[in-house]
Design a protein around this motif. Sequence first.
Motif, PDB file in Angstrom:
ATOM      1  N   TYR A 199       2.408  -5.981   6.133  1.00 10.61           N
ATOM      2  CA  TYR A 199       1.551  -5.414   5.086  1.00 10.61           C
ATOM      3  C   TYR A 199       1.115  -6.541   4.172  1.00 10.61           C
ATOM      4  O   TYR A 199       1.931  -7.372   3.768  1.00 10.61           O
ATOM      5  CB  TYR A 199       2.301  -4.354   4.273  1.00 10.61           C
ATOM      6  N   ILE A 205       8.556   1.666   2.886  1.00  6.25           N
ATOM      7  CA  ILE A 205       8.026   0.466   3.534  1.00  6.25           C
ATOM      8  C   ILE A 205       7.298   0.832   4.823  1.00  6.25           C
ATOM      9  O   ILE A 205       6.199   0.340   5.104  1.00  6.25           O
ATOM     10  CB  ILE A 205       9.164  -0.538   3.791  1.00  6.25           C
ATOM     11  N   SER A 261      14.851  -6.635  -0.586  1.00 11.42           N
ATOM     12  CA  SER A 261      15.206  -6.919   0.804  1.00 11.42           C
ATOM     13  C   SER A 261      16.343  -5.991   1.217  1.00 11.42           C
ATOM     14  O   SER A 261      17.149  -5.569   0.384  1.00 11.42           O
ATOM     15  CB  SER A 261      15.624  -8.379   0.991  1.00 11.42           C
ATOM     16  N   VAL A 281      10.201  -7.827   0.804  1.00  8.85           N
ATOM     17  CA  VAL A 281       9.024  -7.379   0.056  1.00  8.85           C
ATOM     18  C   VAL A 281       8.745  -8.384  -1.056  1.00  8.85           C
ATOM     19  O   VAL A 281       9.642  -8.702  -1.852  1.00  8.85           O
ATOM     20  CB  VAL A 281       9.241  -5.975  -0.538  1.00  8.85           C
ATOM     21  N   TYR A 282       7.524  -8.883  -1.114  1.00  9.12           N
ATOM     22  CA  TYR A 282       7.158  -9.918  -2.077  1.00  9.12           C
ATOM     23  C   TYR A 282       6.016  -9.430  -2.972  1.00  9.12           C
ATOM     24  O   TYR A 282       5.147  -8.673  -2.538  1.00  9.12           O
ATOM     25  CB  TYR A 282       6.692 -11.191  -1.362  1.00  9.12           C
ATOM     26  N   GLU A 290       3.410   0.170   5.638  1.00 13.20           N
ATOM     27  CA  GLU A 290       3.008  -0.604   6.808  1.00 13.20           C
ATOM     28  C   GLU A 290       1.950   0.137   7.631  1.00 13.20           C
ATOM     29  O   GLU A 290       1.069  -0.478   8.226  1.00 13.20           O
ATOM     30  CB  GLU A 290       4.226  -0.935   7.661  1.00 13.20           C
ATOM     31  N   THR A 328       4.101   2.124  -3.807  1.00 11.77           N
ATOM     32  CA  THR A 328       4.426   0.776  -4.275  1.00 11.77           C
ATOM     33  C   THR A 328       5.265   0.833  -5.539  1.00 11.77           C
ATOM     34  O   THR A 328       6.268   0.110  -5.663  1.00 11.77           O
ATOM     35  CB  THR A 328       3.134  -0.022  -4.538  1.00 11.77           C
ATOM     36  N   ILE A 335       4.672  -7.482   2.748  1.00 10.78           N
ATOM     37  CA  ILE A 335       5.888  -7.046   3.424  1.00 10.78           C
ATOM     38  C   ILE A 335       6.022  -7.854   4.702  1.00 10.78           C
ATOM     39  O   ILE A 335       5.091  -7.918   5.512  1.00 10.78           O
ATOM     40  CB  ILE A 335       5.857  -5.537   3.747  1.00 10.78           C
ATOM     41  N   LEU A 353       0.798  -7.565  -2.931  1.00  8.28           N
ATOM     42  CA  LEU A 353       2.030  -7.145  -2.265  1.00  8.28           C
ATOM     43  C   LEU A 353       2.026  -7.608  -0.819  1.00  8.28           C
ATOM     44  O   LEU A 353       0.998  -7.545  -0.141  1.00  8.28           O
ATOM     45  CB  LEU A 353       2.182  -5.623  -2.316  1.00  8.28           C
TER      46      LEU A 353
END
Length: 356
Positions: free
Chosen positions: A301, A116, A143, A318-319, A120, A88, A308, A306
């Motif tokens: 995810y 990523i 992104s 990704v947030y 996941e 992360t 995804i 976090l």
Amino acid sequence: MLTLPLLLPLLALSAHGFVTPGRSRNCLAIYSEETEYVDQLDGDGSDPDKIIENLDSSDAEKAAVTVEEFPDPVVKMDDRPKSVEDMTIKLLQIGASTGRGEFASQYQKDQASELISALEMKNPTEEPTKSPLIQGRWELLYSCTQLFRNSPFFMAGRAVCSTPDQAKQYDWFCDMHRKALAISTIGQVRQVVSNTRLVSEFEVSAGAVPFLNDFTPFAYSGGLPVTVDGAIVSSADITSTEDGTGWELLMDTVEIKGSNIPGLRQVLDGGLKLESRNLGSFLENTIGSYKNPRPVFQTTYLSENLRISRDQDGKVFVYGKLSDDSEPSDYKNVDADLGVLKLLEGFNDAITKFYL
């Protein structure tokens, strides 16, 4: 240019290995099929042919080698992050150093994609779109595509495309749309998620006054420090898929909030908006083959901080979670003055220092 001593082992032994880029000028990355990273030899910065002479026969038998200047580093398998926390952190570093992915090199995009995919595989939340963890305010951190494509409006536009050719044309349109926005600065990009609603807030700022010497005899080469600000807010109803891994989106409205343009602000706050769903319903009733698009936005995810997500083409977003608040932003306190008031306040604080 590859020299003859270099080409010979490449041609003779190419079946035993492959070559990958390295950062340094004379960096020899030796690989084999059995293990991704075997060895790395650094040259002395001189003739590449001399570096080849340093390889013994066992090295030559293990791998094909090349000497070339590349911008990307060779990463040892042992150096790659393995824990969720380390992955992360590395992913956030890539997002922070590349403008949320907008300016990432292909190597950085590949790195992010690898991280990523690994995250996941370790998704801690089953049926994420049915979990209460997913509700709240989520800031876009990275992104692999244009940032505005996290909006349900653009996802709905993509969902209208029914063939691969149409999808390519839509991608081209989005590329051109981003180039058209090159004069603007993208601010915060977020999604606000409630139990039944997803609201995308895309904040932008652009120079309000053109370069003075284009229109006046003044020699000053820049514009004035006055900007046009606003947020493009698009909203959609969301319904979790049966397996809880995604949302089905039904686009609703698009509006501009928090505009600082005098006059226009009053019109926008008066309820001016694009009623996308109503337009779609009208088309459904008049064109038999048309149906309101309902794209699926997957979440692959989800943790407490976090998230995804991927669109229908697998483009990734990704947030990071800001809070559990699921109310859209209130832009009523933004002054409709083109930022002139803040400009004058700053001038007074820095120059005149006149206070009542």
